[in-house]
Write an enzyme that holds these catalytic residues in place. Structure first.
Site, PDB file in Angstrom:
ATOM      1  N   CYS A 147     -28.237 -87.929 -23.869  1.00 22.27           N
ATOM      2  CA  CYS A 147     -29.015 -86.692 -23.718  1.00 22.27           C
ATOM      3  C   CYS A 147     -29.026 -85.911 -25.026  1.00 22.27           C
ATOM      4  O   CYS A 147     -28.062 -85.200 -25.341  1.00 22.27           O
ATOM      5  CB  CYS A 147     -28.433 -85.847 -22.587  1.00 22.27           C
ATOM      6  SG  CYS A 147     -29.322 -84.303 -22.355  1.00 22.27           S
ATOM      7  N   CYS A 150     -28.789 -82.142 -24.652  1.00 26.07           N
ATOM      8  CA  CYS A 150     -27.458 -81.639 -24.280  1.00 26.07           C
ATOM      9  C   CYS A 150     -26.506 -81.687 -25.488  1.00 26.07           C
ATOM     10  O   CYS A 150     -25.722 -80.775 -25.710  1.00 26.07           O
ATOM     11  CB  CYS A 150     -26.822 -82.478 -23.174  1.00 26.07           C
ATOM     12  SG  CYS A 150     -27.913 -82.972 -21.863  1.00 26.07           S
ATOM     13  N   ASP A 151     -26.543 -82.770 -26.251  1.00 32.73           N
ATOM     14  CA  ASP A 151     -25.489 -83.038 -27.240  1.00 32.73           C
ATOM     15  C   ASP A 151     -25.938 -82.950 -28.694  1.00 32.73           C
ATOM     16  O   ASP A 151     -25.107 -83.038 -29.601  1.00 32.73           O
ATOM     17  CB  ASP A 151     -24.905 -84.443 -27.003  1.00 32.73           C
ATOM     18  CG  ASP A 151     -24.292 -84.562 -25.610  1.00 32.73           C
ATOM     19  OD1 ASP A 151     -23.811 -83.540 -25.093  1.00 32.73           O
ATOM     20  OD2 ASP A 151     -24.309 -85.670 -25.038  1.00 32.73           O
TER      21      ASP A 151
END
Ligand code: FAD
Ligand code: NAP
Length: 322
Positions: A147, A150-151
């Site tokens: 992701c 997300c990261d």
């Protein structure tokens, strides 16, 4: 006894919930994640949903949920592990530990519970596929991610690789190019599957280098990812690239493991159902990414939610009341 239980609260499940409530059904939505929205939650920016240009995926998920909650839809936070067929074509939906599905993992499993219903819409979507190469599992969360939204921020000014050639890989590479020093996009063929508009955005990114015809053989490192070993399958050459992170975007697997004994699925595990979302099992309907379809998008998932409820209405009307 519910009229309708919807499993999953991504766009398909939430749309079905709104339509189900409007149809006057007693509806409950069972969702395994504490948050609703499904894959949309991991989308940085959605620019192709009508009327909401450039909307942040997380906000969109929250808006969808708010709409369903406002209609009085009941939500249960649990993972569905199994469905039991009962007499008169009723069903028991079993949640929690009592699992036969090894494809879905959820750390926050709840104790087992049972819900009885006349009809079911399976709207459990899909989950990222694994590369299945040495070093992937070992480095997940230590440089390997599925992701980018997300990261990505953990890799500011660093060098990363994105693996894949679809919409997600192209979007991830563009997104990461804004914060990383260098992005390699590694694709196993010599052309991308991604939509043309996404390719156009990708090709103008100066710090993205596309490595064509190549597969990842191994993700190397100790505590954290340090490099990837690549194999150029056309020229049969091997090389190692130093990277700090690897974003894997090689497609999806349908979350259908827990229903495969009661509905028919294709060889990829997608539940066989047409646009009316009707499966071969009376009383069970499939909506969104989990069903066989040509285009897996938010708008088609939302449309499925509506179509599935229309099919449930027809089914319950025709069903003998015992
Ligand atoms: P999902 O969104 O996958 O939702 C399924 C839900 O079911 C999840 O909440 C899951 O937790 C739950 N669930 C699964 N198994 C169980 C179980 N056993 N018990 C209980 N709950 C369960 N589409 C676009 O149109 N535009 C975009 O810009 C776009 N960007 C994307 C970016 C990324 C990174 C990704 C991964 C996808 C993107 N898509 C985009 C595709 C879009 O997100 C999906 O097509 C859509 O979310 C599918 O909706 P769904 O409701 O069918 O499934
Ligand atoms: P996808 O379209 O299935 O693409 C997967 C990519 O990964 C393909 O390029 C495939 O290569 C490659 N791949 C598959 N297995 C591999 C392996 N083992 N090793 C190396 N490469 C591998 O999946 P996706 O990009 O995750 O998209 C999922 C769905 O979400 C799609 O329906 C997509 O349209 C949708 N989506 C839409 C948007 C948008 O509209 N803006 C954004 C994101 C996602 P090949 O090309 O050789 O098969």
């Amino acid at each position: 006894m519910y009229d309708l239980i919807i499993i999953g609260s991504g766009p398909a499940g939430l749309s079905a919930a709104v339509y189900g409530k409007r149809a006057g059904f007693d509806v409950v939505v069972i969702e395994m994640n504490p948050m609703s929205g499904g894959q949309v939650l991991n989308t940085y920016e959605v620019d192709n949903y009508l009327g909401m240009p450039g909307m942040n995926g997380f906000d969109m998920g929250m808006e969808f949920k708010k709409h369903a909650e406002g209609m009085g839809v009941e939500f249960v936070n649990a993972r569905v592990s199994r469905i039991e067929k009962l007499e008169n074509q009723y069903f028991n939906i079993i949640t929690g530990d009592d699992s036969t599905d090894t494809s879905v993992t959820n750390d926050a499993d709840s104790p087992s519970d049972k819900f009885k219903t006349k009809s079911i819409i399976v709207a459990t979507g899909a989950t990222h596929a694994l590369l299945n190469v040495p070093g992937e599992e070992q480095h997940t969360g230590r440089g390997v991610s599925y992701c980018a939204t997300c990261d990505g921020a953990f890799f500011r000014n660093k060098t990363v690789a994105v693996v894949g050639g679809g919409d997600v890989a192209a979007e991830d590479a563009v997104f990461l190019s804004r914060m990383c020093e260098k992005v390699y996009l590694i694709h196993r063929r010599d052309s991308l599957r991604a939509a043309k508009i996404l390719q156009d955005r990708l090709f103008v990114c100066d710090n993205v280098e596309i490595i064509w015809d190549s597969v990842v053989e191994e993700i190397e490192g100790n505590e954290q990812v340090e490099s990837i070993r690549l194999h150029n399958v056309k020229e049969d050459k091997h090389e190692t690239k130093a990277v700090d992170g690897v974003f894997i975007a090689i497609g999806l697997n349908p979350n259908s493991g827990f229903v495969r004994d009661i509905v028919e699925c294709d060889e990829g595990g997608y539940i066989i159902a047409g646009e009316d979302c009707v499966t071969k099992t009376p009383g069970v309907f499939a909506a969104g990414d989990v069903r066989t379809k040509g285009l897996r998008q938010i708008v088609t998932a939302v449309a499925d939610g509506a179509n599935a409820v229309a099919s449930v209405e027809r089914y319950l009307l025709d069903k003998p009341q015992k």
